[in-house]
Design an enzyme around this catalytic site. Structure first.
Site, PDB file in Angstrom:
ATOM      1  N   CYS A   2       0.843  -1.203   0.000  1.00 41.85           N
ATOM      2  CA  CYS A   2       0.000   0.000   0.000  1.00 41.85           C
ATOM      3  C   CYS A   2       0.878   1.252   0.000  1.00 41.85           C
ATOM      4  CB  CYS A   2      -0.873   0.022   1.236  1.00 41.85           C
ATOM      5  SG  CYS A   2      -1.825  -1.478   1.433  1.00 41.85           S
ATOM      6  N   ARG A  27       2.969   0.691  -6.017  1.00 44.82           N
ATOM      7  CA  ARG A  27       3.100  -0.123  -4.810  1.00 44.82           C
ATOM      8  C   ARG A  27       1.884  -1.026  -4.585  1.00 44.82           C
ATOM      9  NH1 ARG A  27       6.734   2.259  -1.169  1.00 44.82           N
ATOM     10  NH2 ARG A  27       5.699   1.231   0.541  1.00 44.82           N
ATOM     11  N   TRP A  75      -3.379  -2.335  -1.556  1.00 43.34           N
ATOM     12  CA  TRP A  75      -3.168  -3.663  -2.142  1.00 43.34           C
ATOM     13  C   TRP A  75      -3.631  -4.614  -1.064  1.00 43.34           C
ATOM     14  CZ3 TRP A  75      -0.004  -8.038  -1.282  1.00 43.34           C
ATOM     15  CH2 TRP A  75       0.163  -8.886  -2.390  1.00 43.34           C
ATOM     16  N   ASN A 101      -0.457   1.085   6.160  1.00 37.38           N
ATOM     17  CA  ASN A 101       0.272   0.137   5.315  1.00 37.38           C
ATOM     18  C   ASN A 101       0.857  -0.913   6.249  1.00 37.38           C
ATOM     19  OD1 ASN A 101       1.847  -1.161   3.431  1.00 37.38           O
ATOM     20  ND2 ASN A 101       3.385   0.464   3.285  1.00 37.38           N
ATOM     21  N   GLY A 102       0.627  -2.186   5.983  1.00 32.34           N
ATOM     22  CA  GLY A 102       1.163  -3.233   6.850  1.00 32.34           C
ATOM     23  C   GLY A 102       0.060  -4.145   7.342  1.00 32.34           C
ATOM     24  N   GLU A 489      15.392 -15.689 -14.580  1.00 32.71           N
ATOM     25  CA  GLU A 489      14.921 -14.301 -14.587  1.00 32.71           C
ATOM     26  C   GLU A 489      14.069 -14.027 -15.829  1.00 32.71           C
ATOM     27  OE1 GLU A 489      14.532 -12.099 -12.567  1.00 32.71           O
ATOM     28  OE2 GLU A 489      14.443 -10.206 -13.617  1.00 32.71           O
ATOM     29  N   LYS A 493      10.161 -12.812 -15.722  1.00 36.53           N
ATOM     30  CA  LYS A 493       9.682 -11.587 -16.380  1.00 36.53           C
ATOM     31  C   LYS A 493       8.452 -11.895 -17.228  1.00 36.53           C
ATOM     32  CE  LYS A 493      11.111  -9.132 -14.550  1.00 36.53           C
ATOM     33  NZ  LYS A 493      12.045  -9.285 -13.485  1.00 36.53           N
ATOM     34  N   GLU A 496       5.374 -12.672 -15.030  1.00 39.44           N
ATOM     35  CA  GLU A 496       4.855 -11.529 -14.284  1.00 39.44           C
ATOM     36  C   GLU A 496       3.984 -10.615 -15.127  1.00 39.44           C
ATOM     37  OE1 GLU A 496       8.715  -9.909 -12.742  1.00 39.44           O
ATOM     38  OE2 GLU A 496       7.511  -9.672 -10.939  1.00 39.44           O
ATOM     39  N   HIS A 512      15.987 -34.652 -17.286  1.00 35.23           N
ATOM     40  CA  HIS A 512      15.469 -35.292 -16.072  1.00 35.23           C
ATOM     41  C   HIS A 512      13.980 -34.997 -15.866  1.00 35.23           C
ATOM     42  CE1 HIS A 512      19.484 -36.552 -14.990  1.00 35.23           C
ATOM     43  NE2 HIS A 512      19.916 -35.310 -15.196  1.00 35.23           N
ATOM     44  N   LYS A 611       4.995  -3.614  -6.183  1.00 33.73           N
ATOM     45  CA  LYS A 611       6.415  -3.314  -6.358  1.00 33.73           C
ATOM     46  C   LYS A 611       7.210  -3.662  -5.115  1.00 33.73           C
ATOM     47  CE  LYS A 611       9.958  -1.845  -8.489  1.00 33.73           C
ATOM     48  NZ  LYS A 611      10.457  -2.780  -9.502  1.00 33.73           N
TER      49      LYS A 611
HETATM   50  C1  AGP Z   1      10.614  -8.709  -9.828  1.00 33.16           C
HETATM   51  O1  AGP Z   1      10.239  -8.455 -11.128  1.00 33.16           O
HETATM   52  C2  AGP Z   1       9.515  -8.873  -8.900  1.00 33.16           C
HETATM   53  N1  AGP Z   1       8.487  -7.956  -9.018  1.00 33.16           N
HETATM   54  C3  AGP Z   1       9.813  -9.412  -7.524  1.00 33.16           C
HETATM   55  O2  AGP Z   1      10.162 -10.749  -7.697  1.00 33.16           O
HETATM   56  C4  AGP Z   1      10.903  -8.698  -6.679  1.00 33.16           C
HETATM   57  O3  AGP Z   1      12.154  -8.893  -7.251  1.00 33.16           O
HETATM   58  C5  AGP Z   1      10.858  -9.251  -5.237  1.00 33.16           C
HETATM   59  O4  AGP Z   1       9.622  -8.964  -4.668  1.00 33.16           O
HETATM   60  C6  AGP Z   1      11.973  -8.710  -4.373  1.00 33.16           C
HETATM   61  O5  AGP Z   1      11.904  -7.326  -4.262  1.00 33.16           O
HETATM   62  P1  AGP Z   1      13.096  -6.481  -3.659  1.00 33.16           P
HETATM   63  O6  AGP Z   1      14.257  -6.620  -4.575  1.00 33.16           O
HETATM   64  O7  AGP Z   1      12.571  -5.079  -3.596  1.00 33.16           O
HETATM   65  O8  AGP Z   1      13.397  -7.048  -2.307  1.00 33.16           O
END
Ligand code: AGP
Length: 616
Positions: A2, A27, A75, A101-102, A489, A493, A496, A512, A611
């Site tokens: 949030c 966020r 969120w 937030n939290g 990675e 991507k 996501e 395997h 984020k």
């Molecule tokens: C990456 O594209 C993601 N959105 C997510 O995996 C991110 O890397 C992860 O939440 C860790 O975030 P940070 O690097 O801010 O700790």
């Protein structure tokens, strides 16, 4: 997660709050809301499910006057995304409004107690429980707002950043931080509040980062006051924050993600600035954190890297770098598993925490646990002044500028760059890397931004390529050695932002199990650059082709063998094997981006993701 925004001053609060919310949308974005106290001491709360634009729509015909207000993008954690559950939340009398937030972990018990005493709740959130508790204490113990907040927080277990207003006191804004970021901006006769400084950076660069347990009282015409939870007055340090507004806007690109992909050459220069140096005609690496903590770092019996998501992938590259060049054993752990795994960690261990945001709850908790157990903690973060760097013993910022797109791109290459610098600096100091190799890697690292620019020229080609694969339902990403984390990675991507199922694998593991998946509908992205693993990867590609799989191969410029058998080829400039991830990642970022755009997905704010994941 949030996002919180607040304002108290002479200007109309609403436009400032809305602009701040828009900067925080990355966020979390299932709903948004704003609370304003107007000159007649009316406390108006407006909320909407959806984006800040939906909130603006709701507000269009409302009374939006007031020079004090708080606002929020949500969120969801407790209660579905809805207008009812959106923040701000009123107390029962509607005298107070709160944004949060939290997570309040013991909210169910508090709610039960308050309900038994006749308090009525209108939402499913833990946040409403907090504001009702504060009001209950205020009324029943006849206390002022600040003291009521302090008393309430003694009963609350959890992580929170909150902002609170009371319509009977339109000259005061109260904010509290515990394990969730909150920054106060100090202007002339005005205060700004934000989950990060980008919310108010066009108004002031003078900031106070609240520490855990700090309660800030902003009063019209007075200086900022900060207390701890026991009501001890503290002396907050005012810092100058260095964020350029242009950096957080799209700069002509259709999406932040594309802008951030294209920024990588410049970002890497910034990551290396002052760290890759020329000493008497020779290229070398200087990392202040390592210089200052040689004893702990060079004598480490083991390193443990804790991280999540993309940062965890960078950690896997860091492991190879440090083990190869420093001969220190390295373990890479998901921070979320580490914190609950009763880890064997203590004095003599160096725990490296990697986090772009510096606010990831799991990584922060892993850091705190490792610290308690006596390990030395090294942070690799992007957000300056965020919680993780403040909890570590030392560290290195990646300095890639604010990353707004939810899918991490430039932070990944920044993290890999810093891990490379660490491998070189520690290896050199320990004498475990050959002089010639040390210099060759340092020199080539300095050249990487130029080579990245060459890779970025492939954007149009990758855009064309993405159209062919837009309707694939699964993807396999394969790599070996330093390229295996790049495969992971690339798959992350794509998942996501395009919502296509994708898996990353070490190429040799294919036989395997995953090989069973391969047929003519399965695109396989293979990182097959010219290095020691080339022949092995070539046979993996042949295995895929024998099963009619479609191969998109990333090869070194001039490759003639794989180019003949792969369906699509992306040529990369030659570089040293350990630096290949910095180049090979870019086409995979672009592929994910263009596939998602072709599918009409919300690239910068993909569904269900945030984020900065500041709750477990
Ligand atoms: C990456 O594209 C993601 N959105 C997510 O995996 C991110 O890397 C992860 O939440 C860790 O975030 P940070 O690097 O801010 O700790």
């Amino acid at each position: 997660m949030c996002g919180i925004v607040g304002y108290l001053g002479k200007k109309e609060a609403y436009p400032i709050l809305i602009k701040g919310l828009k900067r925080l949308e990355y966020r979390g974005y299932d709903s948004a809301g704003v609370a304003l106290i107007n000159d007649d001491k009316a406390l108006n709360v407006y909320k909407a499910k959806g984006k800040v634009a939906d909130l603006e729509h709701v507000c269009a015909d409302k009374n939006l006057t007031g020079t004090i207000g708080i606002a929020h993008t949500r969120w969801a954690t407790h209660g579905e995304p809805s207008t009812k559950n959106a923040h701000p939340h009123y107390s029962e009398s509607k005298n107070l409004a709160i944004v949060h937030n939290g997570i309040i972990e013991n909210y169910a018990d508090i709610k039960k107690n308050l309900s038994a005493k006749g308090v009525h709740f209108v939402s499913d959130t833990d946040t409403e429980v907090l504001v009702q508790l504060i009001e209950y204490i205020q009324v029943n113990k006849n206390l002022d707002l600040l003291t009521s907040v302090e008393v309430a927080l003694h009963q609350v277990i959890g992580a929170y950043a909150i902002a609170l207003v009371d319509k009977r006191n339109p000259d005061q804004l109260i904010a509290v931080r515990k394990q969730s970021p909150l920054v106060i901006g100090i202007g002339e006769d005005e205060f700004f509040l934000g989950s990060d400084a980008s919310t108010f950076i066009d108004h002031t660069d003078q900031v106070v980062y609240l520490e855990d347990g700090n309660i800030a009282v902003m009063t019209r015409g007075e200086e900022l006051k900060v207390f701890d939870i026991e009501n001890e007055k503290l002396n907050p340090e005012v810092k100058t924050v260095d964020i350029n507004l242009g950096q957080i806007e799209k700069g002509g690109y259709p999406h932040f993600m594309l802008k951030e992909i294209f920024e990588q050459p410049e970002c890497l220069r910034n990551s290396m600035r002052g760290r890759v140096v020329n000493i008497e005609g020779e290229t070398g690496v200087v990392l202040n954190a390592i210089e200052a903590h040689k004893e702990e770092i060079l004598n480490a019996r083991r390193m443990i890297i804790v991280a999540c998501g993309t940062s965890w992938h960078a950690a896997l590259i860091g492991k190879q770098m440090i083990e190869t060049y420093c001969r220190i054993p390295v373990v890479v752990e998901y921070a979320s598993e580490f914190r609950y795994g009763n880890p064997v960690v203590g004095k003599g261990d160096v725990v490296i925490a990697i986090s772009q945001s510096g606010e990831t709850a799991d990584t922060l908790a892993a850091v705190q646990l490792a610290k308690q157990k006596g390990a030395f903690i090294y942070g690799i973060c992007n957000a300056v002044g965020s919680s993780i760097p403040r909890a570590t013993d030392t560290g290195t910022y990646i300095h890639v500028g604010p990353e707004i797109g939810v899918a991490s791109t430039k932070a990944f290459t920044g993290q890999v760059t810093v891990l490379t610098l660490m491998g070189l600096a520690i290896g050199k100091a320990k004498g475990t890397i050959k002089e010639a190799e040390y210099e060759a890697i340092a020199k080539e690292l300095w050249n990487i931004p130029e080579k990245m620019k060459e890779v970025l020229k492939l954007n149009d080609k990758i855009e064309d390529l993405s159209r062919i694969f837009t309707y694939a339902r699964n993807f396999l990403y394969l790599g070996r050695g330093f390229s295996y984390p790049v495969a992971l990675e690339g798959a992350l991507k794509l998942k996501e932002i395009s919502y296509i199922h994708a898996e990353g694998y070490p190429a040799a593991e294919m036989k395997h199990g995953p090989i069973a998946l391969i047929d003519s509908d399965m695109p396989c992205v293979v990182i097959a650059t010219h290095n020691d693993m080339y022949e092995k990867i070539l046979s993996n590609i042949q295995e895929i082709k024998a099963r009619q799989g479609k191969v998109i191969a990333l090869v070194s410029k001039g490759d003639e063998t794989i180019s003949k058998i792969a369906d699509e080829v992306i040529e990369l400039p030659e570089t040293l094997e350990c630096l290949e991830p910095l180049l090979a990642t870019i086409p995979l970022q672009l592929l994910a981006y263009h596939v998602a755009v072709c599918k009409g997905k919300n690239v910068d704010q993909p569904r269900n993701l945030a984020k900065s994941v500041t709750v477990e």
